[in-house]
Design an enzyme around this catalytic site. Structure first.
Site, PDB file in Angstrom:
ATOM      1  N   ASN A 176     -10.604   5.478   1.305  1.00 44.18           N
ATOM      2  CA  ASN A 176     -10.614   5.353   2.580  1.00 44.18           C
ATOM      3  C   ASN A 176     -11.744   6.175   2.864  1.00 44.18           C
ATOM      4  O   ASN A 176     -11.337   7.478   3.510  1.00 44.18           O
ATOM      5  CB  ASN A 176      -9.427   5.364   3.412  1.00 44.18           C
ATOM      6  CG  ASN A 176      -8.874   4.826   3.257  1.00 44.18           C
ATOM      7  OD1 ASN A 176      -6.930   4.819   2.856  1.00 44.18           O
ATOM      8  ND2 ASN A 176      -8.824   3.748   4.613  1.00 44.18           N
ATOM      9  N   SER A 191       0.511  -1.206   0.163  1.00 39.42           N
ATOM     10  CA  SER A 191      -0.180   0.180   0.068  1.00 39.42           C
ATOM     11  C   SER A 191       1.446   1.775  -0.040  1.00 39.42           C
ATOM     12  O   SER A 191       1.621   1.316   0.757  1.00 39.42           O
ATOM     13  CB  SER A 191      -0.512  -0.114   0.984  1.00 39.42           C
ATOM     14  OG  SER A 191      -1.677   1.235   1.050  1.00 39.42           O
ATOM     15  N   ASP A 231     -13.918  -2.268   2.904  1.00 35.88           N
ATOM     16  CA  ASP A 231     -13.233  -1.891   3.572  1.00 35.88           C
ATOM     17  C   ASP A 231     -13.670  -1.642   4.825  1.00 35.88           C
ATOM     18  O   ASP A 231     -14.361  -2.831   5.470  1.00 35.88           O
ATOM     19  CB  ASP A 231     -11.602  -1.826   3.598  1.00 35.88           C
ATOM     20  CG  ASP A 231     -10.768  -1.624   4.936  1.00 35.88           C
ATOM     21  OD1 ASP A 231     -11.190  -2.196   5.883  1.00 35.88           O
ATOM     22  OD2 ASP A 231      -9.877  -0.997   5.033  1.00 35.88           O
ATOM     23  N   LYS A 269      -9.855  -7.367   6.975  1.00 33.35           N
ATOM     24  CA  LYS A 269      -9.707  -7.355   8.435  1.00 33.35           C
ATOM     25  C   LYS A 269      -9.565  -7.933   9.365  1.00 33.35           C
ATOM     26  O   LYS A 269     -10.366  -7.365   9.983  1.00 33.35           O
ATOM     27  CB  LYS A 269      -8.712  -5.967   8.366  1.00 33.35           C
ATOM     28  CG  LYS A 269      -7.799  -5.457   7.163  1.00 33.35           C
ATOM     29  CD  LYS A 269      -7.853  -3.405   7.511  1.00 33.35           C
ATOM     30  CE  LYS A 269      -7.465  -2.487   6.416  1.00 33.35           C
ATOM     31  NZ  LYS A 269      -7.968  -0.994   6.338  1.00 33.35           N
ATOM     32  N   LEU A 284      -2.566   2.115  -4.495  1.00 30.66           N
ATOM     33  CA  LEU A 284      -2.730   3.911  -3.998  1.00 30.66           C
ATOM     34  C   LEU A 284      -3.220   4.279  -3.561  1.00 30.66           C
ATOM     35  O   LEU A 284      -4.760   4.216  -3.957  1.00 30.66           O
ATOM     36  CB  LEU A 284      -2.317   4.071  -5.500  1.00 30.66           C
ATOM     37  CG  LEU A 284      -1.412   4.124  -6.465  1.00 30.66           C
ATOM     38  CD1 LEU A 284      -1.818   5.055  -7.622  1.00 30.66           C
ATOM     39  CD2 LEU A 284       0.206   3.435  -6.305  1.00 30.66           C
ATOM     40  N   LYS A 285      -3.158   4.697  -2.650  1.00 23.68           N
ATOM     41  CA  LYS A 285      -4.347   5.101  -1.537  1.00 23.68           C
ATOM     42  C   LYS A 285      -4.972   7.057  -2.772  1.00 23.68           C
ATOM     43  O   LYS A 285      -3.398   7.357  -2.738  1.00 23.68           O
ATOM     44  CB  LYS A 285      -3.080   6.021  -0.414  1.00 23.68           C
ATOM     45  CG  LYS A 285      -3.184   4.203   0.941  1.00 23.68           C
ATOM     46  CD  LYS A 285      -4.555   4.833   1.088  1.00 23.68           C
ATOM     47  CE  LYS A 285      -4.510   3.666   2.213  1.00 23.68           C
ATOM     48  NZ  LYS A 285      -5.484   3.011   2.884  1.00 23.68           N
TER      49      LYS A 285
END
Ligand code: SMG
Ligand code: MG
Length: 369
Positions: free
Chosen positions: A192, A136, A240, A264, A163-164
């Site tokens: 995010n 990441s 996520d 996660k 890629l963020k």
């Protein structure tokens, strides 16, 4: 199983480079390490929460408090009947706090597996002895800086780049990485929660870049929004933050909100629920991959074991220790032909380095059982 003591320790590890996501920048990894002692074994786990509640609502000081005042007393009430399999139902009356619950369940599971000589991978049902590693890559100040970072990771052998992204850092970095490294490379993005449905036309501009997936473009509770976005863009949506349980996974899949899931364990309350999500997704033909929270070797060992399950078909954010830390709390996980080896020893299968742990510890407290 009879627990004698739970040690709760705050540790801080410097990161080898800052890591920037849409919600903030980390220059170090602070975590709470839990050590569960039984008559015959020691179980270890680390808390995935961060100092500030920016990735999700949990944060480390809050976790420490809820662990001490609300979770551990409920486990103590079980006495010798306590097993890892009873942790989630015992703690269920406490609403939320999945990362706090996960660190306790995981440390107890580690002790239990060490008592019986079973590895995490063996217990969870891993079918692979090594797992493909992705990496990441944080938001950077400039495109050349990003291209250098990606080039370095590819040279090390990483099999997939994530890629963020955030508004203002999306099309240009994706285009630049595709132009420089070609269309064959496995490439995905993670927002995010930085976008809304009003950005759908903009996000559709990523369609031509043939991304593996777009992770969590919108707010965590906006399941219907993600279903609507999925109809407006060609890139597969991966959730996520939205997925906190197997029930959430079933609902999101059924509503068409995602076609891939980032699992996660900490976000969903532990490895047992993570395995259920794996199973639900497999039953729907939805692939999963293992996410990361900048884990030390303690959490990484268990994540790598989980990633060995059959429906973990995409490379995870299970990078080598040196992507994060110059000195890890365990022997480092190293990249071998782009893969990490699944530990085979009892429990998490890695030893904590006592001197390193002591050096990085800011505070320690003990709860006698
Ligand atoms: O462990 O390599 C890692 C980090 C992977 O990007 C990563 N995690 O949303 O998936 C995610 C982020 C959350 C953590 S940012 C500190
Ligand atoms: Mg993510």
């Amino acid at each position: 199983m009879k627990i004698e003591n739970i040690e709760i320790r705050r540790v801080t590890l410097p990161l080898v480079r800052p890591f920037r996501a849409s919600f903030g920048t980390a220059t170090e990894r602070e975590t709470t390490v839990v050590r569960v002692t039984t008559a015959n074994a020691e179980g270890w786990a680390e808390c995935a929460a961060e100092p500030d509640p920016l990735y999700s609502s949990e944060f480390l000081d809050g976790c420490d408090l809820v662990i001490r005042d609300h979770l551990v007393p409920r486990l103590q009430a079980l006495g010798d009947r306590l097993t890892a399999e009873l942790v989630a139902t015992t703690l269920a009356p406490v609403k939320g706090h999945p990362m706090s619950k996960a660190v306790l369940e995981t440390a107890i599971l580690d002790a239990q597996l060490k008592e019986t000589g079973v590895s995490f991978g063996g217990y969870l049902g891993a079918v692979h002895d090594r797992v493909p590693a992705g990496v990441s890559v944080g938001i950077m100040d400039s495109i050349p800086e990003l291209l250098d970072a990606v080039a370095g990771y590819l040279a090390e052998g990483y099999l997939r780049i994530k890629l963020k992204i955030e508004p203002g850092w999306d099309l240009a970095p994706v285009r630049a990485v595709r132009e420089r490294f070609g269309s064959e490379m496995l490439l995905q993005v993670d927002a995010n929660t930085a976008y809304t449905l009003a950005d759908a036309r903009h996000l559709a501009l990523l369609d031509p870049f043939d991304l593996l997936l777009m992770e969590q473009p919108m707010a965590e509770h906006d399941i219907l929004g993600h279903a609507a976005l999925a109809r407006l863009i060609a890139t597969p949506i991966c959730l996520d933050e939205s997925i906190e349980s197997a029930r959430d996974a079933a609902a999101a899949i059924s509503l068409g909100a995602c076609s891939i899931i980032n699992v996660k364990p900490a976000r969903v309350g532990g490895y047992l629920e993570a395995r259920r999500i794996h199973d639900v997704a497999a039953a729907h033909g939805v692939p999963v991959w293992c996410g990361g929270m900048l884990e030390t070797g303690i959490g990484r060992a268990a994540n790598v074991a989980l990633a060995g399950l059959p429906n973990f078909v995409l490379p995870g954010d299970t990078s080598a220790s040196n992507r994060y830390y110059a000195q890890d709390l365990t022997a480092p996980f190293v990249l071998e032909e782009g893969h990490l080896r699944v530990p085979t020893g009892p429990g998490i299968g890695v030893e904590v380095l006592p001197d390193v742990l002591a050096d990085l510890t800011a505070s320690t407290s003990n709860i006698r059982f």
